[in-house]
Design an enzyme around this catalytic site. Sequence first.
Site, PDB file in Angstrom:
ATOM      1  N   GLU A   3      -6.030 -10.786  -1.402  1.00 49.73           N
ATOM      2  CA  GLU A   3      -6.814 -10.588  -0.168  1.00 49.73           C
ATOM      3  C   GLU A   3      -8.314 -10.542  -0.454  1.00 49.73           C
ATOM      4  OE1 GLU A   3      -5.334  -7.355   2.191  1.00 49.73           O
ATOM      5  OE2 GLU A   3      -3.252  -7.787   1.738  1.00 49.73           O
ATOM      6  N   GLU A  13       0.809  -1.240   0.000  1.00 52.95           N
ATOM      7  CA  GLU A  13       0.000   0.000   0.000  1.00 52.95           C
ATOM      8  C   GLU A  13       0.833   1.277   0.000  1.00 52.95           C
ATOM      9  OE1 GLU A  13      -2.809  -0.354   3.258  1.00 52.95           O
ATOM     10  OE2 GLU A  13      -3.582  -2.258   2.537  1.00 52.95           O
TER      11      GLU A  13
HETATM   12  C1  XIL Z   1      -5.423  -6.744   8.567  1.00 56.59           C
HETATM   13  C2  XIL Z   1      -5.613  -7.967   9.459  1.00 56.59           C
HETATM   14  O1  XIL Z   1      -6.595  -8.826   8.886  1.00 56.59           O
HETATM   15  C3  XIL Z   1      -6.020  -7.539  10.854  1.00 56.59           C
HETATM   16  O2  XIL Z   1      -6.092  -8.680  11.697  1.00 56.59           O
HETATM   17  C4  XIL Z   1      -5.007  -6.556  11.395  1.00 56.59           C
HETATM   18  O3  XIL Z   1      -5.437  -6.116  12.652  1.00 56.59           O
HETATM   19  C5  XIL Z   1      -4.861  -5.375  10.442  1.00 56.59           C
HETATM   20  O4  XIL Z   1      -4.487  -5.824   9.137  1.00 56.59           O
HETATM   21  N1  XIL Z   1      -4.792  -4.958   3.833  1.00 56.59           N
HETATM   22  C6  XIL Z   1      -3.706  -5.671   4.192  1.00 56.59           C
HETATM   23  C7  XIL Z   1      -3.740  -6.570   5.373  1.00 56.59           C
HETATM   24  O5  XIL Z   1      -2.690  -5.679   3.467  1.00 56.59           O
HETATM   25  O6  XIL Z   1      -2.477  -6.687   6.014  1.00 56.59           O
HETATM   26  C8  XIL Z   1      -4.779  -6.121   6.375  1.00 56.59           C
HETATM   27  O7  XIL Z   1      -4.909  -7.169   7.329  1.00 56.59           O
HETATM   28  C9  XIL Z   1      -6.113  -5.884   5.667  1.00 56.59           C
HETATM   29  C10 XIL Z   1      -5.973  -4.799   4.640  1.00 56.59           C
END
Ligand code: XIL
Length: 394
Positions: free
Chosen positions: A287, A172
């Site tokens: 994701e 990101e």
């Molecule tokens: C999220 C996790 O699912 C949570 O448990 C944590 O508290 C915060 O991060 N994009 C990403 C992930 O790249 O690392 C994030 O994961 C969700 C959004």
Amino acid sequence: MSRIGLDRRAFIASALALAASGCATPAPGPPPSPPEPAVDLEARPPLREVAAARGLFYGASAISTVLDRDPAFAAAFARECGLLVPDYEAKWDQIQPAPGLFDFSKVNRLVEFARAHGMLFRGHALLWHHQVPSWLPPALASEDPRNILEAHVRRVVEQYRGAVHSWDVVNEAVELNDGRSDGLRNSLWLKSVGPGYLDLAFRVAHEADPGARLSYNDYGLDHAEVWNVRKRVAVLELLRDLRGRDVPIDALGLQAHLTAGLPFDGAGLRAFIRAVAALGLEVYVTELDVIDARLPDDGTRDAKVARLVGDYLGAVLAEPAVKGVITWGLSDKYSWLNSPSAPEARRGDGKPVRGLPLDPEMRRTAMWKALADSLGTRVIGYNSDGRAAPDRQG
Ligand code: XIL
């Protein structure tokens, strides 16, 4: 949708088919056979097998403590997933909680689980602007930030050298609202190291594990809102610049946190994926889940979520550069979308989001079916020019 709705649709479809066949009134014959029984989803092969049969991987993020304390979830994960990525355990605040103090225990648990079940293991994420330990910002300001960055990346990647399919090296890094001409997020990494932090991270990761695929991972690239399209342009420029400086990057991660109700343009997304592929990069869906907050809870939201996933994967899996699909979580029981980390996903009716392949009881959902159907229809091989090769199973 009500049963009547389905019957009505089936009737219309059969009527149209009959009209198209030129015999609008069917000739007398045996009574129509009873409708096929709905295929029992639970009897279908698991997603990992469907994906592997088409030369793809399917997996999901997992939380180590959940795997340890929820046997039903662990069994479902082992059944469905051919890849595991840590939900949060491999991020900086967990793995280097104090300067020079590395704690690999939670990640080791996940590597062991993946190995025990014949899964690929994916690392996420070496550099991110969230989940940063409190000691890091002042350290970056008072010591050489390049040394701090390099020491972390090298130590972590070396720890799992040879065991990792791919690493999200930078997560990101693009944020157009920060107003930079290069589109980069004004993060602690940019402020301390400068725009070259990405190059440094990828180069060190490659030195530490030349066998791991190294990816840049980001969100907001999937829908057809103006900001999504503008972000695609910025990410493509970033990737082009990295490749132009011979930075060792192998893939783009499309996070694919989809929002039901937002416009989706498969052709536009495919064109973006092809442009990324033209840089010599692979593409991973990293994701996938669906925010259903805009959908009324009227009995149709699961079908609408599944439809969006089918449309999305139908588009991206038509591109040879796309090598696999990862959902962020496997069951709605533990979806991050229902956690305080994702306030934007909260439903107005307060009901839990249903955006993953398994429901809280580990039963396969309509989204599971959309995933399985999409993975199963991916053309197995593509010629070097990207044309679909004949299906070897055909
Ligand atoms: C999220 C996790 O699912 C949570 O448990 C944590 O508290 C915060 O991060 N994009 C990403 C992930 O790249 O690392 C994030 O994961 C969700 C959004």
